[in-house]
Scaffold this motif. Sequence first.
Motif, PDB file in Angstrom:
ATOM      1  N   GLY A  60       0.784  -1.228   0.000  1.00  0.00           N
ATOM      2  CA  GLY A  60       0.000   0.000   0.000  1.00  0.00           C
ATOM      3  C   GLY A  60       0.813   1.274   0.000  1.00  0.00           C
ATOM      4  O   GLY A  60       0.259   2.358  -0.219  1.00  0.00           O
ATOM      5  N   ASP A  61       2.122   1.187   0.252  1.00  0.00           N
ATOM      6  CA  ASP A  61       2.977   2.380   0.247  1.00  0.00           C
ATOM      7  C   ASP A  61       3.459   2.662  -1.170  1.00  0.00           C
ATOM      8  O   ASP A  61       3.893   1.752  -1.888  1.00  0.00           O
ATOM      9  CB  ASP A  61       4.187   2.185   1.166  1.00  0.00           C
ATOM     10  N   ASP A  62       3.422   3.922  -1.563  1.00  0.00           N
ATOM     11  CA  ASP A  62       3.803   4.330  -2.907  1.00  0.00           C
ATOM     12  C   ASP A  62       5.326   4.417  -3.018  1.00  0.00           C
ATOM     13  O   ASP A  62       5.964   5.244  -2.364  1.00  0.00           O
ATOM     14  CB  ASP A  62       3.163   5.688  -3.226  1.00  0.00           C
ATOM     15  N   LEU A  63       5.905   3.556  -3.871  1.00  0.00           N
ATOM     16  CA  LEU A  63       7.358   3.542  -4.081  1.00  0.00           C
ATOM     17  C   LEU A  63       7.777   4.273  -5.348  1.00  0.00           C
ATOM     18  O   LEU A  63       8.979   4.330  -5.653  1.00  0.00           O
ATOM     19  CB  LEU A  63       7.864   2.092  -4.187  1.00  0.00           C
ATOM     20  N   THR A  64       6.838   4.826  -6.083  1.00  0.00           N
ATOM     21  CA  THR A  64       7.113   5.288  -7.442  1.00  0.00           C
ATOM     22  C   THR A  64       8.300   6.231  -7.509  1.00  0.00           C
ATOM     23  O   THR A  64       9.078   6.184  -8.463  1.00  0.00           O
ATOM     24  CB  THR A  64       5.861   5.971  -8.029  1.00  0.00           C
ATOM     25  N   ARG A  65       8.449   7.102  -6.526  1.00  0.00           N
ATOM     26  CA  ARG A  65       9.539   8.078  -6.526  1.00  0.00           C
ATOM     27  C   ARG A  65      10.599   7.781  -5.461  1.00  0.00           C
ATOM     28  O   ARG A  65      11.480   8.609  -5.212  1.00  0.00           O
ATOM     29  CB  ARG A  65       8.973   9.482  -6.287  1.00  0.00           C
ATOM     30  N   VAL A  66      10.525   6.614  -4.863  1.00  0.00           N
ATOM     31  CA  VAL A  66      11.497   6.232  -3.839  1.00  0.00           C
ATOM     32  C   VAL A  66      12.793   5.769  -4.501  1.00  0.00           C
ATOM     33  O   VAL A  66      12.772   5.045  -5.508  1.00  0.00           O
ATOM     34  CB  VAL A  66      10.917   5.119  -2.938  1.00  0.00           C
ATOM     35  N   ALA A  67      13.934   6.192  -3.959  1.00  0.00           N
ATOM     36  CA  ALA A  67      15.236   5.815  -4.513  1.00  0.00           C
ATOM     37  C   ALA A  67      15.436   4.306  -4.445  1.00  0.00           C
ATOM     38  O   ALA A  67      14.924   3.646  -3.524  1.00  0.00           O
ATOM     39  CB  ALA A  67      16.347   6.520  -3.747  1.00  0.00           C
ATOM     40  N   PRO A  68      16.180   3.726  -5.399  1.00  0.00           N
ATOM     41  CA  PRO A  68      16.372   2.271  -5.411  1.00  0.00           C
ATOM     42  C   PRO A  68      16.879   1.702  -4.092  1.00  0.00           C
ATOM     43  O   PRO A  68      16.391   0.657  -3.633  1.00  0.00           O
ATOM     44  CB  PRO A  68      17.383   2.066  -6.540  1.00  0.00           C
ATOM     45  N   GLY A  69      17.840   2.369  -3.476  1.00  0.00           N
ATOM     46  CA  GLY A  69      18.414   1.846  -2.237  1.00  0.00           C
ATOM     47  C   GLY A  69      17.467   1.851  -1.063  1.00  0.00           C
ATOM     48  O   GLY A  69      17.725   1.187  -0.057  1.00  0.00           O
ATOM     49  N   ASP A  70      16.374   2.608  -1.166  1.00  0.00           N
ATOM     50  CA  ASP A  70      15.412   2.690  -0.070  1.00  0.00           C
ATOM     51  C   ASP A  70      14.193   1.796  -0.295  1.00  0.00           C
ATOM     52  O   ASP A  70      13.246   1.827   0.489  1.00  0.00           O
ATOM     53  CB  ASP A  70      14.946   4.142   0.105  1.00  0.00           C
ATOM     54  N   ARG A  71      14.206   1.008  -1.363  1.00  0.00           N
ATOM     55  CA  ARG A  71      13.089   0.105  -1.634  1.00  0.00           C
ATOM     56  C   ARG A  71      13.322  -1.242  -0.944  1.00  0.00           C
ATOM     57  O   ARG A  71      14.477  -1.647  -0.742  1.00  0.00           O
ATOM     58  CB  ARG A  71      12.909  -0.087  -3.141  1.00  0.00           C
ATOM     59  N   PRO A  72      12.247  -1.938  -0.610  1.00  0.00           N
ATOM     60  CA  PRO A  72      12.372  -3.184   0.171  1.00  0.00           C
ATOM     61  C   PRO A  72      12.718  -4.387  -0.693  1.00  0.00           C
ATOM     62  O   PRO A  72      11.998  -5.393  -0.706  1.00  0.00           O
ATOM     63  CB  PRO A  72      10.972  -3.322   0.790  1.00  0.00           C
ATOM     64  N   LEU A  73      13.850  -4.306  -1.402  1.00  0.00           N
ATOM     65  CA  LEU A  73      14.157  -5.369  -2.357  1.00  0.00           C
ATOM     66  C   LEU A  73      15.661  -5.583  -2.482  1.00  0.00           C
ATOM     67  O   LEU A  73      16.474  -4.730  -2.122  1.00  0.00           O
ATOM     68  CB  LEU A  73      13.555  -5.041  -3.722  1.00  0.00           C
ATOM     69  N   SER A  74      15.999  -6.751  -2.986  1.00  0.00           N
ATOM     70  CA  SER A  74      17.369  -7.093  -3.360  1.00  0.00           C
ATOM     71  C   SER A  74      17.358  -7.561  -4.802  1.00  0.00           C
ATOM     72  O   SER A  74      16.359  -8.094  -5.288  1.00  0.00           O
ATOM     73  CB  SER A  74      17.924  -8.202  -2.470  1.00  0.00           C
TER      74      SER A  74
END
Length: 230
Positions: A60-74
């Motif tokens: 539900g949180d909008d990641l569209t403009r979130v920097a790659p390093g701050d996204r919950p992924l590897s």
Amino acid sequence: MLTLDKVLYRQGEFSLSADFSVAPGARVAILGPSGAGKSTLLDLIAGFVVPDQGRILWQGDDLTRVAPGDRPLSLLFQDNNLFPHLTVARNVGLGLRPDLRLSADQKQAVQAALARVGLSGMGNRKPSALSGGQRSRVALARVLLRARPLMLLDEPFAALGPALKAEMLALVRELADETGASVLMVSHDPADARALAGDTILVANGVASPPRETGALFADPPAALRSYLG
């Protein structure tokens, strides 16, 4: 849940649209012809490119403009993204701290991750001293240590032989089951989809289609998949 909400990305004459969700813990293959946009789809999710329209959401949180390093992924790429001048342990430790100022507990966590992927005692080696399969395991250990809920794989085992590839896919399955991570894996090989993924996304003709159950998709393939499979 990962959601691509009416996403549209354009670059020159190329465009890719996506409008679907991926359930937590799902293992999803991404198939399609070369140049269709499989890696672009991962780049959108990872934040390396930004859609012209739509949103990318996680829980539900909008990641569209979130920097790659701050996204919950590897991410895991075909070249494994290892630094040749660093030891295996330090390459894995980058998953915890980019400055490699690891605490004693973090250093123990690195050794535990290496043990989990079958590389006990190899922490002091350089990547050049490892086989292709062992380098893949180093990259997986780093992903395991990061403990992110999304795992994106862009043909990481394409250069491996069939037996070793099958072994690495089995290890990915085990790690995903243990951590509960959602896995999205780009591949050119339908056998990879059957081996790893319960669902498959077909990318063709400018569209990343919603995930379909892998067996059902291959049993009744749409025209774009029939053309791709030959």
